[in-house]
Every structure is written in structure tokens, then in C-alpha cells.
Design an enzyme around this catalytic site. Structure first.
Site, PDB file in Angstrom:
ATOM      1  N   GLU A   1     -19.404  -7.021   9.729  1.00 27.42           N
ATOM      2  CA  GLU A   1     -20.148  -6.109  10.330  1.00 27.42           C
ATOM      3  C   GLU A   1     -21.361  -7.064  11.450  1.00 27.42           C
ATOM      4  O   GLU A   1     -21.833  -6.741  12.304  1.00 27.42           O
ATOM      5  CB  GLU A   1     -20.592  -4.917   9.380  1.00 27.42           C
ATOM      6  CG  GLU A   1     -20.570  -3.945   9.550  1.00 27.42           C
ATOM      7  CD  GLU A   1     -19.384  -4.594   7.925  1.00 27.42           C
ATOM      8  OE1 GLU A   1     -19.113  -3.636   7.579  1.00 27.42           O
ATOM      9  OE2 GLU A   1     -19.813  -5.399   7.170  1.00 27.42           O
TER      10      GLU A   1
ATOM     11  N   LYS B   1       0.742  -1.037  -0.271  1.00 25.44           N
ATOM     12  CA  LYS B   1       0.184  -0.198   0.070  1.00 25.44           C
ATOM     13  C   LYS B   1       0.475   1.104   0.014  1.00 25.44           C
ATOM     14  O   LYS B   1       1.851   1.089   0.974  1.00 25.44           O
ATOM     15  CB  LYS B   1      -0.725  -0.084   1.271  1.00 25.44           C
ATOM     16  CG  LYS B   1      -1.982   0.555   1.294  1.00 25.44           C
ATOM     17  CD  LYS B   1      -2.762   0.263   2.305  1.00 25.44           C
ATOM     18  CE  LYS B   1      -4.469   1.049   2.616  1.00 25.44           C
ATOM     19  NZ  LYS B   1      -5.321   1.305   3.138  1.00 25.44           N
TER      20      LYS B   1
ATOM     21  N   ARG C   1     -25.198  -3.915   7.054  1.00 24.82           N
ATOM     22  CA  ARG C   1     -25.110  -5.172   6.667  1.00 24.82           C
ATOM     23  C   ARG C   1     -25.512  -5.516   7.863  1.00 24.82           C
ATOM     24  O   ARG C   1     -25.487  -7.231   7.496  1.00 24.82           O
ATOM     25  CB  ARG C   1     -24.117  -4.785   6.558  1.00 24.82           C
ATOM     26  CG  ARG C   1     -23.518  -3.933   5.396  1.00 24.82           C
ATOM     27  CD  ARG C   1     -21.733  -3.521   4.955  1.00 24.82           C
ATOM     28  NE  ARG C   1     -22.111  -4.672   3.643  1.00 24.82           N
ATOM     29  CZ  ARG C   1     -21.118  -5.085   2.774  1.00 24.82           C
ATOM     30  NH1 ARG C   1     -19.727  -5.111   3.406  1.00 24.82           N
ATOM     31  NH2 ARG C   1     -20.701  -5.565   2.179  1.00 24.82           N
TER      32      ARG C   1
END
Length: 617
Positions: free
Chosen positions: A364, A278, A392
Site C-alpha cells: 500500500e 490454494k 497503511r
């Protein structure tokens, strides 16, 4: 300045390049990306890490006929640049400009609209099955990050795909983090694969055989599979029914192109493990990928400016400070986040109470059931979650928390419009989907101090509770260190007009613009504070003394707080005109939050104009 990149308008132009030119293209694309994002802001580190992979995918596959399905989509800026949108990158995440995520209406190369994680494998599997059903020779590729792979939906899709006779390629873009550093057993498992030097040495040797003639390549593949099984005991992904390939260097274009070309000839479910970094190529982002995940405008030479001290605290900080203060008082308190430590304001809490901090990863549904389990055995869990992400876990919210009436508190950040991230991240529905659940109480603070006190109040409740607050800062109220429980289900009059013509019932963030709009009519303004239980006594009082009630909320009108007022009036037989203001029955755009609120008529001039139009009717 970008001689090679300037010749690329669409992937067909990219595929016309000599393979030896691809590293130069990657360098130019990285330079362009840094220049572009530094001027507009947006997702940054993840896009720098996906440049070589994006080039290789468009070079090898015949896009858009072959389907590329990106997970989350916050790593797709290179994809947008290479698919006809380079000239519009200066409009990124602005009203009327490019979306920050893939969007089907924006380009035929965006095969699946996305903004949340872990949907790519299921969507790509659907596309692969559609191609098979229609007799089309079309490839379907899902590109998913290692953070998104922790979600249950991703594993549901893997389980389904591995047992199907379908040609599907899943690419794991493994950069060891999503937004916050990754957590959990899967992260440890991938690290073990990457750390096996002996396995990698053997894999490097056997993978060279994949470039030779097909009959020999098949034998080489069997040898590699056998060796891999001896050295690692097989892989999790092979147990799901996939042919596992990798790990390979995701910044080595030659290896990427060769591997992808060979995979194109293989049948059945394939799993390619690609390791990337990243922030690749921009040292500041490489060294601090969390800070550079999402950025505002910055100077590329100097990087992100240090945060300025002082100023109004954001609601997220108000919550984070309250959580730490509350934890000092109550040892039962635990804080839970589904992979949003920074975004939800839990950095300080993790440092001060590491034994009571739980990051469950991008999961979640699990976060809510996990909280329910803690609550069953005497703990007081606080789930810090964005409004759009709580959607969700709606089934778990109802079945695991509300039906059992457990004391789980939800600190709902990003309630209402969020701006540049657009409709996938807008918290437009939480009032509607929470207030219909039995046992649930829902608070909507109007300023920073009220937020702190309502958090404290909701925490004292012996059942499920939620406090919703917007992104960014509030009006600048002085925050009282002392925590005081406010009356449950009671609002207050913030401005009392003399005319007795208009009463504005404002919820949460709408109190401040409502107070300004009220000046034009000498209207009364009620800070309702609670969506549920609704202050019915206050509603009745206003109904009996005013000619027009106006409800204002930063939530969908349908099923929202205004609807709660109307339901009360109907139930009690009270007759008074009501004007409901809120978010209309459409998905909003992305752009500056102030502009979006103005478009929705939810700033002070918009509220005033709507009331004036109703009075003149």
C-alpha cells in the site's frame, strides 16, 4: 462421519495420534471444512490449502506455549477447528460468533490478532526476543504467504531478524497467489526456484540426511548449503541471514513433520519454503482459486452459483465502469491497485486498458508513492484502495502526495462498516484522517449516480482528492451515462420540512436512512456530498433557521464530518445545539452489516430514536 477428527478437541489430542493417522485426519478436516464454510460463507480456498501445514505445526510444536503467528489470518480455519472451536464453526463471522481472523480474546492459541498482511514475521520476532529475555525454551513460528511477503514490512522484519541471535522460524506458504494472482520480481524469483529440477533433485537427496544422527546431520546441512549455492547462486533469504530450507511439498504430511522436527533442533533464524495449492482437495476451488477465495453460502456438490443478471450494481461496479469510461476520454488516466483487482472493481479496466493498469502487489505504501511519481510527470493516477488499507500508507499520503499537491485521486472502497470481516477491515476512520490533511478534498456520495458524478468531479481537481463509498449496493438510483461535474464543496437539500425544528446534515451512505427518519419529525435533510470542503454556506443557512442540527456519518464521531460542522460553528460564533451521530469510540464487532448499523444507531429507527431522545431532554 469424522471419526478421527471428532476425537480432537485441542492440539494435545492431535499430538497423541500415531503419525500414520495424520493423512486420515487431514482428509476428515478437509471434508469438515467444506461442509462448514458452505453453510456460513467465509474464506475458503486459502484454508483448504493450509490443512496439512496446520496439522504438522500443531503436531510438532507444543502449542500454545510455542507461538504460531499467522499472517493475514484468512487461512486459519483449520487452526481454529483444531484448537477447541470446532463446535462453534457454524457461527463463523456472525455477530457474537467466531471471528474470521485470529483474535487474542477468542483463544490462547491465537497468539497475535491480525487481519492485514505482512505482520507475522515482526510479531514472531518480538515473541522470540521476549522468550530469550525471559530465559524461556519457547519456539516462535511465523507463517506467511508469498503474496504477503511482497510488502515492505515483511522485508523490514526479515532484515532485522537475520542479523539477530534469536531462534525464529519463518514458513513461506507459497501458493503462487494472495487474492489476485501474485505479481512482481519476488514471484518470478520463487518460480525460478521451483522450476529448477536439477536443484530439487539434489535437494531431495541431501534432505534425507537430515533424519540421521545429529553430528552427521550437521555435515549434511553444510553439504546441502554448498550444493545449493553452486546450483542457484545462493538464495535471497540466505543473504538476509536465514538458513533456507526447501522448497518442500506442503501437502506431504510425512515430509512436513520430519522437516519441522529437524528444524526444531536448529539454532538461529530458519526459513522454510513450503509449496501448497490454494483450494487443495476441492477441484472447483483448485481450478478457480480467485472466485473461491471468499465465498457466500453454497452447495458443496455444485459449487458457487452463477451470478444473477440484473439487480442494483454495487458501488465497486459503479467505480469500475466509471474508470473505464473516464479512461476512454483521458489517455493520461492510470489505475493502480495494491493486490485487490477483483475487490476494487478493476477486472474490466485491466482487460480494456492493460497498459494503464498497475497491480503493485500487497504494498500500500508503494502504491501511493508510485502514484505520486506518475502524477509528477503528467499522468492522472487513480488509486483504488479499501479505506482500511489506505491507513497503511498514511505517511505517503501526506508527504508524497499532499505536501506536493499532486493530482492523485483515491477511490476509497469499503468506507464505513463492512460486516463479517470485522474491525480490522472496517473503514471507520477515513473521514477523520483525510479531512485534516491540507490540499485534500473528500467527497461522500449518497447513491450510485452521485458516486459516478463525484468520481468525475474529483478527477478534475488539480490536487489530491478522495471519494469514499461503502461496500455493497446503494439505494438504487438511476445512473446517468453522461458525466457531469458537481459544484465543489456544495451540498443540496433533499427534503425540506415545514416545522423548522430539526435539520439533518447527512454524509454519504447516511442520507437514505436519514430521509426515512426525518418523516417522524418533518425534518429537513441535507445531502452534504462533501466532507472537505464543507458546504459552510448551507451549514450557516440551516443554523439560522433550525433549533437542532443533527450530523450523521458512517465514520468515527471523533474528528469526523460532524466535528467539521462544529469547528465551523465555533469559528463563526454561531450558537445552535448539535447532535453528532456516527461510530462511537470503540472497535466494532463482526457480523451482518445491517445488524452492526442498527447497534450503532445508524439505521433509520436508530437515527429517529437518537433525535427523539435529544428533543425530549
Amino acid at each position: 462421519m469424522h471419526p478421527l477428527l471428532d476425537t480432537i478437541v485441542y492440539p494435545a489430542d492431535l499430538r497423541a495420534l500415531d503419525r500414520k493417522q495424520l493423512p486420515q485426519l487431514a482428509n476428515e478436516l478437509r471434508d469438515f471444512l467444506v461442509e462448514s464454510v458452505s453453510k456460513t460463507g467465509g474464506h475458503f480456498a486459502s484454508n483448504l490449502g493450509s490443512i496439512e501445514l496446520t496439522i504438522a505445526l500443531h503436531y510438532v510444536f507444543n502449542t500454545p506455549d510455542d507461538r504460531l503467528v499467522w499472517d493475514v489470518g484468512h487461512q486459519t480455519y483449520p487452526h481454529k477447528i483444531l484448537t477447541g472451536r470446532r463446535e462453534r464453526m457454524g457461527t463463523m463471522r456472525q455477530k457474537g460468533g467466531l471471528a474470521g481472523f485470529p483474535k487474542r480474546e477468542e483463544s490462547e492459541y491465537d497468539t497475535f490478532g491480525v487481519g492485514h498482511s505482512s505482520t507475522s514475521i515482526g510479531a514472531a520476532l518480538g515473541m522470540a526476543c521476549a522468550a530469550k529475555a525471559q530465559g524461556l525454551d519457547r519456539h516462535a513460528v511465523a507463517i506467511i504467504g508469498d503474496g504477503a511477503l511482497t510488502a515492505g514490512q515483511a522485508f523490514e522484519a526479515l532484515n532485522n531478524a537475520g542479523a539477530m541471535d534469536v531462534d525464529l522460524l519463518v514458513i513461506l506458504n507459497d501458493n503462487e497467489m494472495s487474492i489476485s494472482p501474485n505479481v512482481g520480481a519476488l514471484t518470478n524469483y520463487l518460480s525460478q526456484i521451483l522450476s529448477s529440477r536439477f536443484y530439487n533433485a539434489v535437494r531431495d537427496g541431501t534432505s534425507k540426511a537430515l533424519g540421521i544422527l545429529p553430528p552427521v546431520r550437521d555435515i549434511a546441512g553444510k553439504v546441502e548449503e554448498h550444493m545449493r549455492g553452486m546450483l542457484t547462486g545462493g538464495t535471497l533469504f540466505e543473504e538476509f541471514g536465514f538458513n533456507y530450507i526447501g522448497p518442500i511439498d506442503g501437502h506431504d504430511l510425512d515430509a512436513l513433520v520430519s522437516t519441522l522436527k529437524n528444524i526444531k533442533t536448529l539454532k538461529g533464524p530458519q526459513f522454510l519454503h513450503v509449496v501448497t495449492k490454494k483450494g487443495q482437495g476441492y477441484k472447483l476451488a483448485e481450478n478457480d482459486p480467485v472466485a473461491y477465495h471468499g465465498v457466500s453460502k453454497f452447495d458443496p456438490a455444485n459449487g458457487l452459483a452463477a451470478g444473477k443478471a440484473g439487480g442494483k450494481p454495487a458501488y465497486t461496479q459503479v467505480f469500475g465502469d466509471w474508470l473505464c469510461d473516464m479512461a476512454k476520454i483521458d489517455p493520461r488516466l492510470v489505475g493502480i491497485t495494491p493486490a485487490m483487482r477483483e475487490g476494487s472493481g478493476l477486472v474490466r479496466f485491466e482487460k480494456e486498458h492493460p497498459d494503464r493498469y498497475f497491480d503493485v502487489g500487497i504494498a500500500e505504501q508503494h502504491s501511493v508513492t508510485f502514484a505520486a511519481g506518475l502524477a509528477c510527470d503528467g499522468m492522472k493516477p487513480v488509486v483504488a484502495i479499501y479505506s482500511t488499507f489506505l491507513q497503511r500508507a498514511y505517511d505517503q499520503l501526506i508527504h508524497d502526495v499532499a505536501i506536493q499537491n499532486l493530482p492523485v485521486m483515491f477511490a476509497i472502497d469499503r468506507a464505513g462498516l463492512v460486516g463479517a470481516d470485522g474491525p480490522t477491515h472496517a473503514g471507520a476512520f477515513d473521514i477523520s484522517y483525510l479531512r485534516c490533511i491540507p490540499n485534500m478534498i473528500v467527497a461522500a456520495p449518497s447513491d450510485e449516480n452521485e458516486c459516478r458524478q463525484l468520481l468525475y468531479t474529483a478527477y478534475q481537481h488539480h490536487g489530491p482528492s478522495a471519494v469514499r463509498y461503502p461496500r455493497g449496493t446503494g439505494p438504487g438510483a438511476v445512473i446517468e451515462p453522461q458525466m457531469t461535474a458537481l459544484p465543489l464543496g456544495r451540498g443540496l437539500i433533499r427534503r425540506e420540512g415545514a416545522k423548522k425544528q430539526v435539520a439533518i446534515l447527512a454524509f454519504g451512505s447516511m442520507v437514505t436512512p436519514a430521509l426515512t427518519a426525518a418523516e417522524a419529525f418533518d425534518a429537513t435533510v441535507a445531502d452534504m456530498r462533501w466532507v472537505k470542503p464543507l458546504d459552510e454556506e448551507l451549514v450557516a443557512q440551516l443554523t439560522d433557521h433550525y433549533e437542532l442540527l443533527v450530523t450523521v456519518e458512517e465514520n468515527a464521531i471523533m474528528g469526523g464530518a460532524g466535528s467539521a460542522v462544529l469547528e465551523y460553528l465555533e469559528r463563526t460564533g454561531r450558537q445552535v445545539p448539535v447532535l453528532q451521530l456516527g461510530l462511537s469510540d470503540v472497535f466494532g464487532e463482526h457480523g451482518d452489516p445491517a445488524l452492526l448499523l442498527a447497534d450503532a444507531g445508524l439505521n433509520a429507527p436508530g437515527i429517529e430514536a437518537s433525535i427523539r431522545a435529544r428533543l425530549n431532554r
